[in-house]
Motif scaffolding. Sequence first.
Motif, PDB file in Angstrom:
ATOM      1  N   ALA A  75     -43.840  45.183  28.640  1.00 49.96           N
ATOM      2  CA  ALA A  75     -43.312  46.402  28.226  1.00 49.96           C
ATOM      3  C   ALA A  75     -41.990  46.788  28.605  1.00 49.96           C
ATOM      4  N   ALA A  76     -41.728  46.409  30.276  1.00 48.58           N
ATOM      5  CA  ALA A  76     -40.541  46.593  30.666  1.00 48.58           C
ATOM      6  C   ALA A  76     -39.262  45.866  29.947  1.00 48.58           C
ATOM      7  N   PRO A  85     -42.648  50.651  18.552  1.00 52.84           N
ATOM      8  CA  PRO A  85     -43.054  51.143  19.824  1.00 52.84           C
ATOM      9  C   PRO A  85     -44.111  50.195  20.533  1.00 52.84           C
ATOM     10  N   VAL A  86     -43.754  49.992  22.003  1.00 51.49           N
ATOM     11  CA  VAL A  86     -44.627  49.251  22.700  1.00 51.49           C
ATOM     12  C   VAL A  86     -45.274  49.994  23.851  1.00 51.49           C
ATOM     13  N   VAL A  87     -46.617  49.895  24.054  1.00 45.52           N
ATOM     14  CA  VAL A  87     -47.344  50.905  24.964  1.00 45.52           C
ATOM     15  C   VAL A  87     -48.067  50.364  25.872  1.00 45.52           C
ATOM     16  N   SER A  88     -47.974  50.536  26.875  1.00 49.14           N
ATOM     17  CA  SER A  88     -48.886  49.728  27.915  1.00 49.14           C
ATOM     18  C   SER A  88     -50.022  50.828  28.508  1.00 49.14           C
ATOM     19  N   LEU A  89     -51.250  50.586  28.253  1.00 43.95           N
ATOM     20  CA  LEU A  89     -52.295  51.612  28.663  1.00 43.95           C
ATOM     21  C   LEU A  89     -53.542  50.916  29.314  1.00 43.95           C
ATOM     22  N   VAL A 229     -37.461  45.819  35.454  1.00 42.62           N
ATOM     23  CA  VAL A 229     -38.234  44.416  35.409  1.00 42.62           C
ATOM     24  C   VAL A 229     -38.627  43.681  36.454  1.00 42.62           C
ATOM     25  N   ALA A 230     -37.480  43.896  37.688  1.00 41.34           N
ATOM     26  CA  ALA A 230     -37.725  42.968  39.069  1.00 41.34           C
ATOM     27  C   ALA A 230     -38.645  44.016  39.808  1.00 41.34           C
ATOM     28  N   PRO A 350     -31.898  36.847  24.830  1.00 42.45           N
ATOM     29  CA  PRO A 350     -31.591  37.627  26.196  1.00 42.45           C
ATOM     30  C   PRO A 350     -32.880  38.034  26.663  1.00 42.45           C
ATOM     31  N   VAL A 351     -33.883  38.581  26.005  1.00 39.94           N
ATOM     32  CA  VAL A 351     -35.017  39.238  26.479  1.00 39.94           C
ATOM     33  C   VAL A 351     -35.983  37.742  26.864  1.00 39.94           C
ATOM     34  N   GLY A 352     -35.885  36.812  25.994  1.00 44.18           N
ATOM     35  CA  GLY A 352     -36.477  35.550  26.504  1.00 44.18           C
ATOM     36  C   GLY A 352     -35.895  35.015  28.179  1.00 44.18           C
ATOM     37  N   ALA A 353     -34.471  35.206  28.233  1.00 44.04           N
ATOM     38  CA  ALA A 353     -34.136  34.744  29.529  1.00 44.04           C
ATOM     39  C   ALA A 353     -34.734  35.649  30.614  1.00 44.04           C
ATOM     40  N   SER A 354     -34.517  36.906  30.440  1.00 44.06           N
ATOM     41  CA  SER A 354     -35.135  38.109  31.200  1.00 44.06           C
ATOM     42  C   SER A 354     -36.577  37.738  31.606  1.00 44.06           C
ATOM     43  N   LEU A 355     -37.397  37.280  30.453  1.00 38.47           N
ATOM     44  CA  LEU A 355     -38.456  36.939  30.967  1.00 38.47           C
ATOM     45  C   LEU A 355     -38.895  35.748  31.619  1.00 38.47           C
TER      46      LEU A 355
END
Length: 389
Positions: A75-76, A85-89, A229-230, A350-355
């Motif tokens: 989610a982050a 929308p992405v929700v973590s529950l 994220v970190a 970019p999100v792939g690099a962050s992940l």
Amino acid sequence: MTAPSAYVDLDDASAILAADSLGALHSAALAGAQIRATASAVREGLLAPLDGLRPRSVVLVAASGPARRASALVAAVLAPTAGVPVVSLPATPPWVGPLDVVVVAGDDAGDPAVAESVAAGVRRRAEVVVAVPDEGPVADAGGGRVVSFPPRVRVLDRNSYARHVAVMAAVLAAVDPASSVGDLDAVADAVDAEAMRHHASVEVFQNPAKGLASRMAGRRVLMTGDGVVATEVARHGAASLLRAAGVVAAATELSDAVGVIHDLGAIVGDSAESGSVDYDPLFHDDQLDGPPPADPVRVFTVSTDPDDSLVRRRVAVLGEVDVVRADDDGGPRTDLEAPAPAAVPGPTTPVGASLRRALVLAVRIEAAAAYLQLSNVHGSNFEASGGRE
């Protein structure tokens, strides 16, 4: 007789491997294999039922453990740029319906809370993906009306983090092109390249996991993150240290640690050791000598920012701090180790690099926790034998 050290020499590969009766190091090294197995399942069409679906929301449901921390990380990383929308529950909410995708993740197929989350998603006619072993009450709760995504690579439960992250990322990519992290196999390659450097035969000065373990041994640990994220990686790292090695570690944002220094003038780092120079537990009397000195605190700052100049300026106020980071080109490193080997190809988004950077660091800390566990096991066995091996 002089009491033996509680920690084995981390460069003694034979002793480390002899203590690893449960396969802790092997399990920690299988993160890349778990990600690659997830990519293979996607290519085989496991997520084909989601093709063409554009849901109202994607709900990541995980009650506890690595799955819960994985949902927070995904989610982050992905929510800020996702087209849905992405929700973590921790449980399936009452508002989900036919327009939603629910991903239920966990490691215990007998957990009634997980089974109820699956059943709730099915009752409300949501598209449900179950990333839990396909057996027991959880399998029964699905009733054949879910997309089952069971683990394909067997690891210790505490090392399932990478699999959960990969499954959740794959589901998001399937229903929302804006959430694609690129090639999961490339992420697996980067994680495998990191894991290779953690092998027991690699000496401390070249082994980032052993380097972390040596700095954590005998200390209280504070894991901080230089961003959202970190910080999620730091929280997973603290939980891994507790579960694997019994190391009680706190986790927080870097700004909180800096605020403590600014507001309270608290002292962290190796300077705290000065209070324990004359401490001898055999002759110490609490009534005469006061409370025994606490173990020193060591601060570790996890950074997923490809530019490390900002984080190093921010941690300067904390004194001696270990910055744990991965280079943006795919070659992971930390300030405790030698230069990284040649980089492996990375994802294109970019999100792939962050992940990828987040998973590389998570795997490093998991391996450090395994080394701490094994050194403690060896030390305990040594003491139980009266110093004879």
